[in-house]
Design a protein around this motif. Structure first.
Motif, PDB file in Angstrom:
ATOM      1  N   ILE A 140       0.858  -1.181   0.000  1.00  0.00           N
ATOM      2  CA  ILE A 140       0.000   0.000   0.000  1.00  0.00           C
ATOM      3  C   ILE A 140       0.896   1.232   0.000  1.00  0.00           C
ATOM      4  CG2 ILE A 140      -1.827   1.252   1.239  1.00  0.00           C
ATOM      5  CD1 ILE A 140      -2.837  -1.386   0.303  1.00  0.00           C
ATOM      6  N   ASP A 141       0.481   2.283  -0.677  1.00  0.00           N
ATOM      7  CA  ASP A 141       1.269   3.511  -0.691  1.00  0.00           C
ATOM      8  C   ASP A 141       1.607   3.956   0.728  1.00  0.00           C
ATOM      9  OD1 ASP A 141       1.464   3.751  -3.349  1.00  0.00           O
ATOM     10  OD2 ASP A 141       0.238   5.562  -3.560  1.00  0.00           O
ATOM     11  N   GLU A 142       2.822   4.480   0.872  1.00  0.00           N
ATOM     12  CA  GLU A 142       3.311   4.866   2.202  1.00  0.00           C
ATOM     13  C   GLU A 142       2.365   5.838   2.894  1.00  0.00           C
ATOM     14  OE1 GLU A 142       7.327   6.728   4.271  1.00  0.00           O
ATOM     15  OE2 GLU A 142       7.310   6.226   2.127  1.00  0.00           O
ATOM     16  N   GLU A 143       1.717   6.689   2.110  1.00  0.00           N
ATOM     17  CA  GLU A 143       0.842   7.713   2.671  1.00  0.00           C
ATOM     18  C   GLU A 143      -0.302   7.126   3.486  1.00  0.00           C
ATOM     19  OE1 GLU A 143      -1.798  11.521   1.027  1.00  0.00           O
ATOM     20  OE2 GLU A 143      -0.446  10.432  -0.319  1.00  0.00           O
ATOM     21  N   VAL A 144      -0.756   5.941   3.085  1.00  0.00           N
ATOM     22  CA  VAL A 144      -1.884   5.312   3.791  1.00  0.00           C
ATOM     23  C   VAL A 144      -1.523   3.914   4.284  1.00  0.00           C
ATOM     24  CG1 VAL A 144      -3.707   6.622   2.650  1.00  0.00           C
ATOM     25  CG2 VAL A 144      -2.807   4.540   1.560  1.00  0.00           C
ATOM     26  N   SER A 145      -0.242   3.570   4.296  1.00  0.00           N
ATOM     27  CA  SER A 145       0.174   2.207   4.650  1.00  0.00           C
ATOM     28  C   SER A 145      -0.147   1.848   6.099  1.00  0.00           C
ATOM     29  CB  SER A 145       1.668   2.027   4.397  1.00  0.00           C
ATOM     30  OG  SER A 145       2.423   2.931   5.197  1.00  0.00           O
ATOM     31  N   ALA A 146      -0.264   2.875   6.964  1.00  0.00           N
ATOM     32  CA  ALA A 146      -0.584   2.600   8.369  1.00  0.00           C
ATOM     33  C   ALA A 146      -1.958   1.968   8.524  1.00  0.00           C
ATOM     34  CB  ALA A 146      -0.508   3.893   9.183  1.00  0.00           C
ATOM     35  N   TYR A 147      -2.803   2.103   7.493  1.00  0.00           N
ATOM     36  CA  TYR A 147      -4.177   1.594   7.564  1.00  0.00           C
ATOM     37  C   TYR A 147      -4.342   0.313   6.745  1.00  0.00           C
ATOM     38  CZ  TYR A 147      -4.669   6.420   9.086  1.00  0.00           C
ATOM     39  OH  TYR A 147      -4.508   7.610   9.742  1.00  0.00           O
ATOM     40  N   ARG A 148      -3.216  -0.359   6.475  1.00  0.00           N
ATOM     41  CA  ARG A 148      -3.224  -1.545   5.620  1.00  0.00           C
ATOM     42  C   ARG A 148      -4.279  -2.566   6.058  1.00  0.00           C
ATOM     43  NH1 ARG A 148       1.451  -3.671   3.117  1.00  0.00           N
ATOM     44  NH2 ARG A 148       2.632  -2.353   4.546  1.00  0.00           N
ATOM     45  N   GLU A 149      -4.285  -2.917   7.350  1.00  0.00           N
ATOM     46  CA  GLU A 149      -5.186  -3.969   7.824  1.00  0.00           C
ATOM     47  C   GLU A 149      -6.643  -3.589   7.620  1.00  0.00           C
ATOM     48  OE1 GLU A 149      -6.043  -6.516  11.928  1.00  0.00           O
ATOM     49  OE2 GLU A 149      -4.145  -5.438  11.688  1.00  0.00           O
ATOM     50  N   SER A 150      -6.989  -2.324   7.918  1.00  0.00           N
ATOM     51  CA  SER A 150      -8.371  -1.878   7.737  1.00  0.00           C
ATOM     52  C   SER A 150      -8.757  -1.825   6.261  1.00  0.00           C
ATOM     53  CB  SER A 150      -8.561  -0.486   8.370  1.00  0.00           C
ATOM     54  OG  SER A 150      -8.550  -0.558   9.768  1.00  0.00           O
ATOM     55  N   ILE A 151      -7.816  -1.429   5.408  1.00  0.00           N
ATOM     56  CA  ILE A 151      -8.083  -1.363   3.958  1.00  0.00           C
ATOM     57  C   ILE A 151      -8.343  -2.761   3.419  1.00  0.00           C
ATOM     58  CG2 ILE A 151      -7.047  -0.866   1.710  1.00  0.00           C
ATOM     59  CD1 ILE A 151      -5.585   1.497   3.102  1.00  0.00           C
TER      60      ILE A 151
END
Length: 1017
Positions: A674-685
């Protein structure tokens, strides 16, 4: 044996969702219906209908409808459910749970949680049938001890009986948790017994039972409301004057979904591996004239060193008439000769081709059969014989596969008439289905034993089994104890006779014991809703499917995850990714695979039709996502665009908005980018992507396409290189972790202070204003109000002081630390961090435990040592299980593998196997079975491959390899792996050092080339 129950997160989430609806309700013990003091002082008058007892306290006035609606909307947003616009009743709450995941367990847990948080203690469970009523009663019974351990108390439960009013007296007068189980016919039918609930009875102090029940202010739980709530039942339910109503089902009617607060539908249950995978053995019939010979293709047998053969069923002339047989035939076989000259086979029934790739046989006359096809004159008996035979074959294959795991396999036959199973006139004996079963069972067992090693433990088991004791019937009984056809409840197809359910419900544990010879159960089709045993692996319906019986009903009784002989549930916590290779339900259908699969898929599509169909910006906009620290954020339109664009660029979404094979492959290997900008939300995405309805996900397997059964290559098994390799890697080990707990405590405190973030609740606030009014006094726009702006606000909701949490105990349980150490950690973290516990206790416990466990894993990596045990793995782990696959899909022919084929789990594993299989420097290799694992402090670890090289060609001739995606290498990036995964890798290194004195090399590689570079240095 005794069934054991586990704490599962989804069940806790469902119970929490219900309790959170009433956040703000104070906890108070149940109160007297009548205040004795007021009565003594003359402040109130005792009416003849009044009764001294206990009732649920009403919902506090401070908890207004607006506040409850706000609570519901917050819960819905957190659970990705469309928020309700209004309250639908006072109060109706809907919980959707797929069949087989433990719906009854969930609402029993909810009962305890509601009592714990608010003090409510009076509950009524309304069910649609006798079968479900008996199943619910059994669930309350077998979970008593489990819940008593958690809550320190037990439930008093009973089945309503209009002739036993003492139970109602106890229900009202007892201050403990009380549950009345009642089927809807007991209060909405017109019979005398049903009317008694509304009658003033002399035996009940001239009171009406319904009035006494209603005065307890009960909470009503409706099990399967879509089958309960007809117009008459809805009116009847009003008499209970429920405090609120909870509605549980897998298939709610779309016009009766009120304020849904939790959803676990068929697709999510499958994705989370909470139910069995479905496989289908379809049977396709064609040809009706007497000039066509009966022929049935059971399966194709593939071999490495000879041409394929086909198991073909056909008629044979015998001394007492024509009988059906199944024989393994080669190309050139002539059914006319084999049938002893039956005229039906005179016209060209010579086998001219056996095609293993497409599972087909062609005859000289042009007739072509695919596996499962039947041609010719087929009567009812032949159809049922084929179904019974196919069920026995599937049963024995599954039984052998699971034998070493201690899992008993059960098969269930549904029939429409008892006489087809058991007859009593002129003498007691087998019906036609029982006779066919015993004939086919004896033949199949005799044939099957010839394919096994003589020292196979399963051979001994089969030799000890007798056809006559392997099956039995579960039916209603008459006064003589004879089986009889069940009387059905009016308006249903289900038995009204509770005797039909006694053995099924009361002997569930006994059935799971392998000492009990019964493995095949014949039951009346009316018992479909009554069957609830987790170890049903085959279901066969020996009757014409009627229009009122859905495919989901047919499979529903076999969806539960199985248990072993210790009562342990064989789920992901035990089996990991292997859970869907063990937990497979095979349906033997009297129709083609395509027909059955399409019917099942259409039914599932209808149930989950409101799921999103495409990946687009709307999928993410306005949703609540959580980052790696548990911090929640509501997705803006800009953020939604970023996520959607990232998925397209990475190749996970095509131009139609559909998920690609690359997405599923990367997800399986844990390499979603996932793009670094939103990678913190990988599990939810990923969670939102899993919500997309994809028909392919729920498509049942076609059993006949699993055309490869791995056969052990005895020559490779006996090679010196493999024997030496196995001698080196088969010893087991034990580990010791030597580190100061003070070090772990210090690191845990630092991690909690830096990383513990508990999500806050977000509320969307939308403001609007009246549209402009024209000079004529009318609205200029088509809408009365215009939306001006939206904003998200965080609201800290503190937990009620009346709700008690064993914070220290829960973290101790989750981490394995002592209570003293947990107290020291909690006392030492920063006050602002600890304050987060107040507004989200459950999430605080989960996140804090995870962070402490990560530090524990780090300590393990630094301080663990392994020592060799005398105990070793038995080589039977290669011979006792049966490994299956589909050629070209997840299986390939192998030259140097221990078996004639390799089963691979990913594209990367396939590439690795293709490379290693062509290398002349490799002597033998094997994909290690799941039964081969290393014990670690953070769970079991199963390496992928064991390889023995030709001596003298490489330096390290024995190697254990773990294959990963291309982003990994032998020196894998520390940032790419969670601490627990890194700990497992470290444990594997130490284990192999300890047991092989460095004679076996262990490493994580992405390709064979990388492996060769290591072993050749």
């Amino acid at each position: 044996m005794k069934l054991k129950f586990k704490h599962q997160r989804f069940q806790e989430e469902a119970a929490k969702a219900t309790c959170d609806v009433f956040a703000g309700q104070p906890r108070r013990e149940s109160s007297y219906m009548i205040d004795p003091g007021q009565l003594a002082r003359g402040e109130m008058k005792l009416d003849i209908d009044d009764y001294t007892g206990f009732k649920n306290n009403p919902i506090t006035n401070a908890l207004t409808d607006d506040k409850i609606l706000a609570n519901i909307q917050n819960i819905q947003r957190a659970n990705q459910i469309k928020p309700s616009d209004k309250l639908e009743g006072h109060y109706n709450l809907t919980i959707e749970m797929e069949t087989g995941v433990g719906k009854t367990y969930t609402y029993i847990k909810t009962i305890f949680e509601l009592n714990k948080r608010y003090g409510w203690c009076k509950f009524i469970v309304v069910v649609p049938s006798v079968a479900i009523r008996e199943g619910v009663y059994k669930s309350f019974d077998i979970t008593q001890d489990h819940f008593a351990e958690d809550y320190g108390k037990k439930v008093r439960f009973f089945i309503y009986n209009s002739k036993n009013l003492t139970d109602i007296e106890h229900f009202a007068s007892d201050s403990a948790i009380n549950v009345m189980i009642i089927n809807s016919q007991a209060f909405n039918a017109t019979g005398k017994d049903a009317r008694r609930i509304d009658m003033k009875l002399d035996t009940f102090k001239s009171r009406r039972p319904i009035d006494v029940i209603a005065k307890t202010n009960p909470i009503v739980i409706i099990d399967e409301p879509q089958r309960v709530e007809g117009a008459k039942t809805k009116e009847g339910l009003k008499k209970f004057k429920a405090l609120f109503t909870l509605r549980y089902s897998a298939t709610h009617r779309k016009d009766s979904v009120y304020n849904m607060i939790y959803r676990l539908d068929a697709m999510e249950a499958y994705n989370k591996r909470l139910v069995k995978k479905i496989a289908v053995k379809g049977i396709s019939f064609s040809g009706t004239t007497a000039t066509e010979g009966y022929a049935y293709l059971e399966k194709i047998n593939l071999y490495k060193d000879k041409n394929p053969t086909a198991n073909i069923g056909f008629d044979v002339k015998g001394a007492k008439g024509v009988r059906q047989v199944v024989r393994s035939l080669s190309k050139g076989a002539n059914l006319y000769d084999l049938s002893e000259g039956l005229e039906e086979y005179k016209n060209g029934f010579l086998v001219t081709d056996i095609n293993g790739a497409e599972n087909s046989v062609t005859f000289e006359n042009g007739i072509k059969l695919f596996a499962g096809d039947v041609v010719g004159t087929v009567n009812e008996e032949q159809i049922r014989r084929i179904q019974i035979r196919e069920t026995i074959l599937s049963h024995i294959e599954k039984e052998r596969e699971l034998f070493s795991r201690g899992i008993k396999v059960l098969s269930l036959f549904f029939i429409d008439e008892v006489e087809k199973y058991r007859v009593y006139e002129p003498v007691k004996g087998n019906g036609i289905y029982a006779d066919i079963f015993e004939q086919e069972y004896a033949t199949i067992v005799d044939e099957y034993q010839k394919t096994l090693f003589e020292d196979d433990a399963y051979v001994a088991f089969l030799k000890s089994t007798v056809a006559a004791t392997a099956h039995d019937g579960y039916f209603s009984r008459d006064k003589k104890g004879n089986f009889v056809n069940s009387k059905t409840e009016r308006g249903t197809s289900e038995s009204a006779d509770s005797s039909a359910y006694d053995l099924i419900m009361k002997d569930k544990e006994r059935l799971l014991d392998r000492k009990t010879p019964l493995r095949f159960i014949f039951s009346h089709s009316a018992l479909r809703e009554g069957w609830d045993n987790p170890n049903v692996f085959q279901i066969c319906t020996l009757k014409q499917s009627s229009a009122d019986v859905s495919k989901r009903q047919e499979v529903g009784r076999g969806l539960r995850i199985c248990v072993n002989d210790q009562g342990d549930r064989m789920d992901t916590s035990v089996l990991g990714e292997e859970v869907h290779s063990v937990n497979v339900l095979t349906v033997v259908a009297s129709e083609s695979y395509d027909s059955f699969a399409k019917g099942l898929q259409n039914e599932l599509a209808e149930v989950i039709s409101d799921r999103p169909l495409k990946v687009n910006i709307a999928l993410f906009a306005d949703k609540v996502l959580k980052d790696t620290n548990g911090e929640a954020v509501e997705v803006t339109s800009e953020m939604a665009q970023t996520i959607n664009y990232s998925l397209i660029v990475k190749g996970y979404v095509d131009k139609k908005g559909e998920l690609t094979d690359k997405y599923y492959s990367d997800k399986a290997s844990g390499n979603i980018e996932i793009d670094e900008e939103v990678s913190a939300y990988r599990e939810s995405i990923v969670g939102l992507l899993d919500s997309i309805y994809d028909p392919k996900k729920l498509m049942p397997d076609n059993v006949r396409e699993n055309n490869v059964t791995l056969k052990l290559n005895k020559e490779r098994f006996n090679r010196t290189e493999f024997k030496k390799l196995w001698k080196l890697i088969s010893p087991k080990s034990y580990y010791i972790v030597r580190f100061e707990e003070t070090e772990l405590i210090t690191n845990a405190i630092k991690s909690l202070n830096s990383n513990l973030r508990v999500s806050k609740i977000y509320i969307k606030v939308t403001t609007g204003s009246m549209s402009k009014i024209s000079s004529k006094g009318t609205l200029e726009s088509g809408e009365a109000f215009k939306k001006d702006e939206q904003q998200s606000k965080t609201v800290n909701i503190t937990a009620s002081d009346n709700v008690k949490y064993d914070l220290v105990g829960k973290i101790t349980e989750n981490t394995g630390l002592t209570r003293k150490s947990v107290v020291e950690v909690l006392r030492s973290i920063e006050p602002a961090v600890f304050e987060q516990f107040e507004y989200n206790p459950e999430e605080f416990i989960i996140r804090a435990s995870e962070l402490i466990n990560e530090q524990k894993a780090t300590a393990i990596i630094q301080h663990i040592t392994y020592d060799k045990l005398d105990e070793c793995y038995d080589s039977k782990i290669f011979t006792e299980p049966e490994f299956k696959g589909k050629l070209g899909t997840n299986a390939m022919i192998a030259e140097r593998h221990l078996f004639d084929h390799v089963i691979f789990d990913s594209n990367n594993e396939k590439k690795f196997a293709e490379n290693i299989d062509t290398r002349t420097d490799v002597a033998v290799y094997v994909k290690l079975p799941k039964a081969f694992y290393i014990n670690t402090p953070v769970g079991k670890y199963n390496p992928d491959w064991a390889i023995a090289f030709e001596e003298g060609k490489v330096k390290h001739i024995y190697f254990i390899a773990e294959t990963k995606g291309e982003t990994h290498s032998l020196q894998f990036s520390e940032a790419d792996l969670r601490e627990t995964e890194k700990a497992k890798k470290k444990c594997a290194e130490e284990h192999f050092k300890a047991i092989s004195c460095d004679n076996v090399k262990y490493g994580v590689v992405s390709s064979y080339e990388e492996l060769y570079n290591i072993v050749s240095k």
